[in-house]
Scaffold this active site. Structure first.
Site, mmCIF file in Angstrom:
data_model
loop_
_atom_site.group_PDB
_atom_site.id
_atom_site.type_symbol
_atom_site.label_atom_id
_atom_site.label_comp_id
_atom_site.label_asym_id
_atom_site.label_seq_id
_atom_site.Cartn_x
_atom_site.Cartn_y
_atom_site.Cartn_z
ATOM 1 N N TYR A 42 -6.744 0.073 1.038
ATOM 2 C CA TYR A 42 -5.724 0.933 0.294
ATOM 3 C C TYR A 42 -6.324 0.724 -1.136
ATOM 4 O O TYR A 42 -5.572 0.617 -2.323
ATOM 5 C CB TYR A 42 -4.379 0.038 0.349
ATOM 6 C CG TYR A 42 -3.932 0.199 1.757
ATOM 7 C CD1 TYR A 42 -3.201 1.258 2.028
ATOM 8 C CD2 TYR A 42 -3.864 -0.707 2.449
ATOM 9 C CE1 TYR A 42 -2.671 1.624 3.378
ATOM 10 C CE2 TYR A 42 -3.563 -0.512 3.942
ATOM 11 C CZ TYR A 42 -3.013 0.669 4.457
ATOM 12 O OH TYR A 42 -2.417 0.767 5.624
ATOM 13 N N ASP A 66 5.167 -4.714 19.495
ATOM 14 C CA ASP A 66 3.735 -4.877 18.649
ATOM 15 C C ASP A 66 3.877 -6.233 18.275
ATOM 16 O O ASP A 66 4.613 -6.585 17.297
ATOM 17 C CB ASP A 66 3.740 -3.992 17.694
ATOM 18 C CG ASP A 66 2.597 -4.036 16.665
ATOM 19 O OD1 ASP A 66 1.934 -5.272 16.719
ATOM 20 O OD2 ASP A 66 2.493 -3.089 15.805
ATOM 21 N N LYS A 74 -5.030 -9.716 15.591
ATOM 22 C CA LYS A 74 -5.025 -10.674 14.323
ATOM 23 C C LYS A 74 -5.287 -12.080 14.796
ATOM 24 O O LYS A 74 -6.612 -12.501 15.035
ATOM 25 C CB LYS A 74 -3.506 -10.806 13.554
ATOM 26 C CG LYS A 74 -3.247 -9.553 12.850
ATOM 27 C CD LYS A 74 -2.445 -9.776 11.976
ATOM 28 C CE LYS A 74 -1.948 -8.268 11.111
ATOM 29 N NZ LYS A 74 -2.679 -7.978 10.028
ATOM 30 N N TYR A 97 5.648 -1.201 10.795
ATOM 31 C CA TYR A 97 4.142 -1.139 10.352
ATOM 32 C C TYR A 97 3.637 -1.268 11.685
ATOM 33 O O TYR A 97 3.843 -2.289 12.144
ATOM 34 C CB TYR A 97 3.798 -1.661 9.267
ATOM 35 C CG TYR A 97 2.363 -1.495 9.049
ATOM 36 C CD1 TYR A 97 1.791 -0.603 8.290
ATOM 37 C CD2 TYR A 97 1.294 -2.471 9.835
ATOM 38 C CE1 TYR A 97 0.220 -0.445 8.129
ATOM 39 C CE2 TYR A 97 0.021 -2.257 9.635
ATOM 40 C CZ TYR A 97 -0.210 -1.180 8.804
ATOM 41 O OH TYR A 97 -1.798 -1.114 8.653
HETATM 42 N N1 PMP Z 1 0.816 -3.580 13.923
HETATM 43 C C1 PMP Z 1 1.136 -4.770 13.214
HETATM 44 C C2 PMP Z 1 2.691 -5.381 13.339
HETATM 45 C C3 PMP Z 1 0.265 -5.222 11.908
HETATM 46 O O1 PMP Z 1 0.923 -6.338 11.236
HETATM 47 C C4 PMP Z 1 -1.062 -4.730 11.995
HETATM 48 C C5 PMP Z 1 -1.918 -5.251 11.027
HETATM 49 N N2 PMP Z 1 -1.249 -5.633 9.692
HETATM 50 C C6 PMP Z 1 -1.210 -3.713 12.776
HETATM 51 C C7 PMP Z 1 -0.503 -3.208 13.852
HETATM 52 C C8 PMP Z 1 -2.865 -2.955 12.760
HETATM 53 O O2 PMP Z 1 -3.635 -4.048 12.888
HETATM 54 P P1 PMP Z 1 -5.308 -3.946 12.481
HETATM 55 O O3 PMP Z 1 -5.139 -4.034 11.171
HETATM 56 O O4 PMP Z 1 -6.097 -4.866 13.157
HETATM 57 O O5 PMP Z 1 -5.744 -2.468 13.080
#
Ligand code: PMP
Length: 434
Positions: free
Chosen positions: A22, A255, A284, A154
């Protein structure tokens, strides 16, 4: 060996050539130069605000739950490096990937049985969406190709995940109109402990029923909406989604990329509701933050459905799928987590955050303080001054990365009580400065 470069030279080259997340180009970000990291501490190449060591209040974007240079994870990486760092996954397999898949199936909600090893969180969401759309195509219902999600969410920075991020004021607002058109329910009413609001539950049911003909899946972040606003909601809404999806023939995707592996106090946030999805994404903390890896799990019903289609394969296969180094470390990171009383550690951090962040409630400009598991959030009534807030935290010896009107911390689970208190003091200092 290349010529050594001074910190000043490295930062000048960074400004000239390197995109940051970003970030604008050219060179208008001012990153701190990290030389090494150990335990919960980042070591800077040169002092900033008089500090060369910072307690990492961010766990490297919520991933380094065991801290840095953990001997068990280092050993897993070195051991695997001695065997092979990578091998293609098409037509070949290997022990670290197989063992990881089995572990994931063992610890995630019951009916999830099959694992796609993606190479990041965003890709795991792409794969989840593909699975759902393909499932309905294979079932002779190609019209079912839209997704329903709630506002304020997100799910990543690639195309399908972007289409289910918060459409108003979220990070991907610019692309609304170009992205696939999804269906947005209102964001869940806030409050983890709040009783589910019947009117909101009815809103969810009504939308799912109304759009069932074109809905492939509902996708949500269970219990915590992270990068869309660090909001907590009642687990009860997950049960509402499960029932409505079952009633109307819609798949349910959770997710758990941010919430998985203990962050909210249960191993997976879905456990707060006792609800299992059809498809689930993790990432993560999967590798303890060591290497990039995500995974998409699905039920046998979903896998069988796809396999019965005209195209009986899931057409996705990134070059680094199932990377041996990443899967070996992920296996070790999960074993390490499960070998400890991780829930007690998360509860200990939760207590520390509640105590330490209570002081923020009295700071002018603070709208709300909220804590759940190892997540502490201070929401301001104005946009954070990123540079001023970051500097204030660094002066306290802590690394934070605020966004929008939010100061927050998601520390590693190994953070001592003393360091949790220090992080809280830094969040308060940042709230006063920013
Ligand atoms: N989904 C959620 C809930 C997330 O918090 C994130 C990363 N902040 C992602 C998807 C995307 O993961 P990445 O940055 O490893 O592509």
């Amino acid at each position: 060996m290349p010529e050594p470069l001074t910190p000043g030279e490295l930062l000048a080259l960074d400004r000239e050539h390197v995109w940051h997340p970003y970030g604008p180009m050219p060179g208008r970000t001012e990153p701190l130069l990290v030389e090494s990291a150990s335990g919960v501490r980042l070591r800077l190449a040169e002092p900033v605000e008089g500090r060369t060591e910072l307690v990492d209040g961010m766990s490297s974007w919520w991933s380094a739950v065991h801290g840095y240079r953990h001997p068990v994870l280092d050993e897993a990486a070195h051991g695997q490096l001695d065997r092979m760092s990578h091998v293609m996954f098409g037509g070949l397999t290997h022990e670290p990937a197989v063992r990881l898949a089995k572990r994931l199936v063992d610890i995630t909600p019951q009916p999830l049985r099959h694992v796609f090893l993606a190479d990041s969180g965003s890709v795991s969401v792409e794969v989840a969406v593909k699975m759902c759309l393909q499932y309905w195509r294979s079932a002779g219902k190609p019209r079912k190709q839209r997704l329903l999600t709630w506002r304020g969410g997100y799910h990543g920075d690639t195309w399908q995940p972007m289409s289910v991020c918060d459409p108003d004021g979220g990070m991907h607002e610019l692309w609304q109109g170009v992205l696939p058109r999804q269906i947005f329910a209102d964001a869940p009413p806030p409050g983890f402990d709040a009783a589910p609001d019947p009117a909101y539950a009815a809103h969810l049911r009504e939308l799912i029923a109304r759009h069932a003909e074109e809905l492939a899946a509902v996708i949500v972040e269970p219990v915590v909406q992270g990068a869309g606003g660090m909001r907590f909601h009642s687990p009860g809404y997950l049960r509402v989604l499960r029932e409505a999806c079952d009633a109307h023939g819609v798949l349910l995707v959770f997710d758990e990329i941010a919430t998985g592996f203990g962050r909210t106090g249960t191993l997976f946030a879905a456990e707060h509701a006792g609800v299992a999805p059809d498809v689930m994404c993790v990432g993560k903390a999967l590798t303890g933050g060591y290497l990039t890896l995500g995974a998409t799990l699905c039920t046998t019903a979903v896998a069988d459905g796809i396999s019965r289609g005209a195209l009986p394969v899931l057409a996705h296969g990134p070059t680094f799928m199932g990377n041996p180094l990443a899967t070996a470390v992920a296996g070790a990171a999960i074993d390490l987590l499960l070998s400890q009383d991780w829930a007690r550690e998360v509860a200990r951090i939760e207590t520390g955050l509640r105590t330490g962040l209570a002081a923020a409630e009295r700071i002018p400009g603070v709208r709300e303080v909220r804590v759940l598991g190892a997540i502490g959030v201070v929401q301001l009534d104005h946009e954070v001054d990123l540079a001023a807030a970051t500097r204030a935290a660094v002066r306290e010896g802590v690394w934070l990365r605020p966004f929008r009107d939010l100061l927050y911390t998601m520390p590693p689970y190994i953070t001592s009580d003393e360091d949790v208190a220090r992080i809280c003091a830094a969040v308060c200092a940042a709230a006063r400065a920013g």
